[in-house]
Design a protein around this motif. Structure first.
Motif, PDB file in Angstrom:
ATOM      1  N   VAL A 165      37.970 -29.865  -6.167  1.00  0.00           N
ATOM      2  CA  VAL A 165      37.927 -29.826  -7.617  1.00  0.00           C
ATOM      3  C   VAL A 165      38.051 -28.392  -8.139  1.00  0.00           C
ATOM      4  CG1 VAL A 165      35.409 -29.696  -7.836  1.00  0.00           C
ATOM      5  CG2 VAL A 165      36.761 -30.777  -9.653  1.00  0.00           C
ATOM      6  N   SER A 166      37.708 -27.423  -7.306  1.00  0.00           N
ATOM      7  CA  SER A 166      37.769 -26.022  -7.728  1.00  0.00           C
ATOM      8  C   SER A 166      39.095 -25.356  -7.380  1.00  0.00           C
ATOM      9  CB  SER A 166      36.623 -25.241  -7.086  1.00  0.00           C
ATOM     10  OG  SER A 166      36.711 -25.273  -5.676  1.00  0.00           O
ATOM     11  N   GLN A 167      40.050 -26.142  -6.896  1.00  0.00           N
ATOM     12  CA  GLN A 167      41.365 -25.616  -6.518  1.00  0.00           C
ATOM     13  C   GLN A 167      42.087 -24.995  -7.715  1.00  0.00           C
ATOM     14  OE1 GLN A 167      42.741 -25.702  -3.386  1.00  0.00           O
ATOM     15  NE2 GLN A 167      44.490 -24.553  -4.119  1.00  0.00           N
ATOM     16  N   GLN A 168      42.627 -23.825  -7.502  1.00  0.00           N
ATOM     17  CA  GLN A 168      43.446 -23.185  -8.531  1.00  0.00           C
ATOM     18  C   GLN A 168      44.919 -23.408  -8.208  1.00  0.00           C
ATOM     19  OE1 GLN A 168      42.025 -19.121  -9.576  1.00  0.00           O
ATOM     20  NE2 GLN A 168      40.433 -19.558  -8.047  1.00  0.00           N
ATOM     21  N   CYS A 169      45.725 -23.448  -9.224  1.00  0.00           N
ATOM     22  CA  CYS A 169      47.153 -23.673  -9.079  1.00  0.00           C
ATOM     23  C   CYS A 169      47.897 -22.445  -9.606  1.00  0.00           C
ATOM     24  CB  CYS A 169      47.553 -24.916  -9.874  1.00  0.00           C
ATOM     25  SG  CYS A 169      49.305 -25.299  -9.768  1.00  0.00           S
ATOM     26  N   LEU A 170      48.699 -21.838  -8.750  1.00  0.00           N
ATOM     27  CA  LEU A 170      49.475 -20.662  -9.165  1.00  0.00           C
ATOM     28  C   LEU A 170      50.629 -21.051 -10.059  1.00  0.00           C
ATOM     29  CD1 LEU A 170      49.713 -18.834  -5.697  1.00  0.00           C
ATOM     30  CD2 LEU A 170      48.128 -18.348  -7.580  1.00  0.00           C
ATOM     31  N   LEU A 171      50.893 -20.231 -11.051  1.00  0.00           N
ATOM     32  CA  LEU A 171      52.049 -20.456 -11.894  1.00  0.00           C
ATOM     33  C   LEU A 171      53.317 -20.157 -11.106  1.00  0.00           C
ATOM     34  CD1 LEU A 171      49.899 -20.586 -14.098  1.00  0.00           C
ATOM     35  CD2 LEU A 171      51.520 -19.433 -15.591  1.00  0.00           C
TER      36      LEU A 171
END
Length: 173
Positions: A165-171
Motif C-alpha cells: 500500500v505504501s508503494q510509490q510510482c515513478l512518473l
C-alpha cells in the motif's frame, strides 16, 4: 482523485495532487528527457538507477494527509481505492501493444509506459481504510485483484513489488 506526490524519491515531504494532473504531466512529457536516458541505459546500470531516483513519484494506495514522506511516518492517511500493477522487462513496442489490451479494462484508473519501458497501470476498487489495518487489508485486496487480472492479461508476468500500500510510482511518459 487525490494522491500524495513527491518531487523525487528522497523528498522529505509529500504534497497532495489530483491524479488527473499527475497523469497530464506524464502525457505531456514533463520528465521525458530523463526517461529517455533511463531507457537507453543497461538494466543493471548505476546511472540508470540514479536517474530513476530523480523522478517525481506518487503514492498509489494511500493519501498521506499530513504531508509526510512515507506511510510509515504518516499519522493521517486513507486509502485511495486504487491498486497498481507493474509489468517489467518489456520492449517499448511490446509494452505499447499490451497497453492497448489493458486500456480496455473497465475499472482502469491510469496506464502508461514505465521509465524502464514496461507498463504501469492502476485499477479502481471499493477498498476503503484509514486506520492501522491498511497494510494488511490492502494486501488482501491486492491478492484478489491480482487473481482477476492474471486471467485478463493472459499469463503476462506482473511484478509483485506493487503489493504494498505504501508503494510509490515513478512518473514517466
Amino acid at each position: 482523485m487525490d494522491v500524495s506526490y513527491k518531487t523525487d524519491l528522497f523528498d522529505t515531504q509529500s504534497s497532495i495532487r489530483d491524479l488527473e494532473d499527475v497523469m497530464a504531466d506524464i502525457q505531456n512529457g514533463t520528465v521525458k528527457s530523463v526517461v529517455e536516458k533511463i531507457r537507453i541505459e543497461d538494466k543493471e546500470s548505476i546511472v540508470r538507477d540514479t536517474l530513476k531516483k530523480t523522478l517525481p513519484a506518487f503514492f498509489v494506495g494511500a493519501v498521506l494527509n499530513d504531508n509526510q514522506p512515507s506511510l510509515k511516518k504518516s499519522e493521517n492517511y486513507k486509502s485511495t481505492g486504487m491498486v497498481q500493477f507493474d509489468i517489467d522487462d518489456y520492449d517499448v513496442e511490446v509494452s505499447k501493444k499490451l497497453l492497448q489490451k489493458i486500456n480496455k479494462i473497465p475499472s482502469l484508473a491510469y496506464s502508461f509506459l514505465s521509465p524502464s519501458g514496461g507498463v504501469k497501470f492502476g485499477v479502481l476498487t471499493d477498498f476503503e481504510c484509514g486506520d492501522d489495518t491498511i497494510t494488511r487489508r490492502y494486501n488482501i485486496v491486492y491478492g484478489v485483484v491480482m487473481d482477476e487480472f492474471e486471467e485478463v492479461l493472459g499469463g503476462v508476468k506482473v511484478d509483485s513489488s506493487t503489493h504494498s500500500v505504501s508503494q510509490q510510482c515513478l512518473l514517466s511518459y
